[in-house]
Design a protein around this motif. Structure first.
Motif, PDB file in Angstrom:
ATOM      1  N   ARG A  46      54.277  52.572 -83.972  1.00  0.00           N
ATOM      2  CA  ARG A  46      55.141  53.747 -83.180  1.00  0.00           C
ATOM      3  C   ARG A  46      56.489  53.714 -83.781  1.00  0.00           C
ATOM      4  O   ARG A  46      57.031  54.580 -83.922  1.00  0.00           O
ATOM      5  CB  ARG A  46      55.224  53.043 -81.705  1.00  0.00           C
ATOM      6  N   THR A  47      57.202  52.724 -83.989  1.00  0.00           N
ATOM      7  CA  THR A  47      58.346  52.502 -84.580  1.00  0.00           C
ATOM      8  C   THR A  47      58.450  53.312 -86.099  1.00  0.00           C
ATOM      9  O   THR A  47      59.423  54.105 -86.255  1.00  0.00           O
ATOM     10  CB  THR A  47      58.858  51.078 -85.002  1.00  0.00           C
ATOM     11  N   LEU A  48      57.355  53.016 -86.728  1.00  0.00           N
ATOM     12  CA  LEU A  48      57.313  53.837 -88.043  1.00  0.00           C
ATOM     13  C   LEU A  48      57.056  55.027 -87.699  1.00  0.00           C
ATOM     14  O   LEU A  48      57.736  55.949 -88.562  1.00  0.00           O
ATOM     15  CB  LEU A  48      56.096  53.340 -89.078  1.00  0.00           C
ATOM     16  N   ALA A  49      56.312  55.501 -86.920  1.00  0.00           N
ATOM     17  CA  ALA A  49      56.102  56.851 -86.567  1.00  0.00           C
ATOM     18  C   ALA A  49      57.174  57.790 -86.255  1.00  0.00           C
ATOM     19  O   ALA A  49      57.591  59.017 -86.553  1.00  0.00           O
ATOM     20  CB  ALA A  49      54.915  57.215 -85.579  1.00  0.00           C
ATOM     21  N   LEU A  50      58.049  57.159 -85.218  1.00  0.00           N
ATOM     22  CA  LEU A  50      59.137  57.786 -84.598  1.00  0.00           C
ATOM     23  C   LEU A  50      60.499  57.686 -85.858  1.00  0.00           C
ATOM     24  O   LEU A  50      61.473  58.675 -85.782  1.00  0.00           O
ATOM     25  CB  LEU A  50      59.980  56.603 -83.576  1.00  0.00           C
ATOM     26  N   GLN A  51      60.119  57.120 -86.898  1.00  0.00           N
ATOM     27  CA  GLN A  51      61.171  57.400 -88.045  1.00  0.00           C
ATOM     28  C   GLN A  51      61.260  58.708 -88.704  1.00  0.00           C
ATOM     29  O   GLN A  51      62.050  58.923 -89.558  1.00  0.00           O
ATOM     30  CB  GLN A  51      61.145  56.387 -89.077  1.00  0.00           C
ATOM     31  N   ARG A  52      60.147  59.588 -88.354  1.00  0.00           N
ATOM     32  CA  ARG A  52      59.965  60.778 -88.750  1.00  0.00           C
ATOM     33  C   ARG A  52      59.649  60.934 -90.429  1.00  0.00           C
ATOM     34  O   ARG A  52      60.254  61.802 -90.971  1.00  0.00           O
ATOM     35  CB  ARG A  52      60.874  61.914 -88.260  1.00  0.00           C
ATOM     36  N   ARG A  53      58.937  59.936 -90.919  1.00  0.00           N
ATOM     37  CA  ARG A  53      58.849  60.126 -92.223  1.00  0.00           C
ATOM     38  C   ARG A  53      57.862  61.107 -92.853  1.00  0.00           C
ATOM     39  O   ARG A  53      57.031  61.516 -91.860  1.00  0.00           O
ATOM     40  CB  ARG A  53      58.137  58.670 -92.681  1.00  0.00           C
ATOM     41  N   GLN A  54      57.714  61.500 -93.917  1.00  0.00           N
ATOM     42  CA  GLN A  54      56.787  62.602 -94.493  1.00  0.00           C
ATOM     43  C   GLN A  54      55.375  61.903 -94.473  1.00  0.00           C
ATOM     44  O   GLN A  54      54.386  62.433 -94.048  1.00  0.00           O
ATOM     45  CB  GLN A  54      57.144  63.086 -95.752  1.00  0.00           C
ATOM     46  N   SER A  55      55.513  60.632 -94.845  1.00  0.00           N
ATOM     47  CA  SER A  55      54.197  59.980 -95.039  1.00  0.00           C
ATOM     48  C   SER A  55      54.393  58.182 -95.096  1.00  0.00           C
ATOM     49  O   SER A  55      55.570  58.042 -95.526  1.00  0.00           O
ATOM     50  CB  SER A  55      53.515  60.157 -96.275  1.00  0.00           C
ATOM     51  N   CYS A  56      53.681  57.562 -94.334  1.00  0.00           N
ATOM     52  CA  CYS A  56      53.675  56.262 -94.514  1.00  0.00           C
ATOM     53  C   CYS A  56      52.397  55.513 -94.370  1.00  0.00           C
ATOM     54  O   CYS A  56      51.632  55.932 -93.673  1.00  0.00           O
ATOM     55  CB  CYS A  56      54.652  55.786 -93.193  1.00  0.00           C
ATOM     56  N   THR A  57      52.058  54.351 -95.126  1.00  0.00           N
ATOM     57  CA  THR A  57      50.725  53.888 -95.085  1.00  0.00           C
ATOM     58  C   THR A  57      50.820  52.315 -94.540  1.00  0.00           C
ATOM     59  O   THR A  57      51.963  51.699 -95.011  1.00  0.00           O
ATOM     60  CB  THR A  57      50.101  53.944 -96.275  1.00  0.00           C
ATOM     61  N   LEU A  58      50.263  52.162 -93.684  1.00  0.00           N
ATOM     62  CA  LEU A  58      50.519  50.653 -93.017  1.00  0.00           C
ATOM     63  C   LEU A  58      49.039  50.104 -93.131  1.00  0.00           C
ATOM     64  O   LEU A  58      48.103  50.555 -92.774  1.00  0.00           O
ATOM     65  CB  LEU A  58      50.571  50.737 -91.253  1.00  0.00           C
TER      66      LEU A  58
END
Length: 182
Positions: A46-58
């Motif tokens: 959720r924290t990563l999603a809220l950073q409004r990144r173009q893309s992120c892989t966890l």
């Protein structure tokens, strides 16, 4: 109480969030030895999603099949891609390409290392150093390794000595600093 994915120390969440904000966009993040702690992992996602990144892989990794099975349906809405993968911390470079990762989270991993290879089975420093070297192999040059550990399971002084030694290797000194948040 809001779940906190930095479960070993009081300030872990703030420290982790600060490092996550500084990662490039897009970023690849590996949670090495994540365990079955879904509430912590959802909060991280959720924290990563809220950073409004173009893309992120966890990438959530664990050696135990039952943990991977329980995380198979892990999903966080947004531009966050998630994957669950088998990875042994002692051989992480066999599961991931060299210099491919922006950040590795090792939350509680070092205090729980078991099933270590051969001669270092009873040698805590040897186990830790081996995993740290594996992490160095898969981190990008400016990548970050975030460790949260239990000082009960592993004394801070012992770990800092090993961490400092692991930062130096045949490739020279690794940039960065060792921060202790016990």
């Amino acid at each position: 109480m809001t779940p906190a994915y930095g479960n070993m120390g009081l300030d872990d969440r703030e420290v982790i969030d600060d490092y996550l904000r500084r990662l490039p966009d897009p970023a690849t993040i590996i949670n090495l030895g994540c365990g079955p702690h879904k509430e912590f992992l959802y909060e991280l996602g959720r924290t990563l999603a809220l950073q409004r990144r173009q893309s992120c892989t966890l990438i959530l990794t664990d050696i135990h099949p039952e943990v991977r099975k329980s995380l198979a349906s892990f999903f966080v809405p947004g531009r966050l891609q998630t994957a669950v993968k088998r990875a042994n911390a002692f051989y992480a470079s066999r599961s991931f390409r060299a210099a491919s990762t922006d950040a590795i989270l090792a939350l509680g991993l070092f205090g729980a290392l078991t099933g270590s290879p051969g001669s270092i089975a009873a040698d805590t420093s040897g186990r830790n150093a081996r995993v740290l070297r594996e992490c160095r192999k898969i981190l990008k040059r400016d990548g970050v390794l975030i460790i949260s550990n239990s000082s009960i399971r592993q004394p801070k002084e012992e770990f800092l000595i090993v961490a400092k030694a692991a930062r130096q290797g045949s490739a020279g000194r690794v940039r960065g600093r060792t921060e202790a948040n016990y």
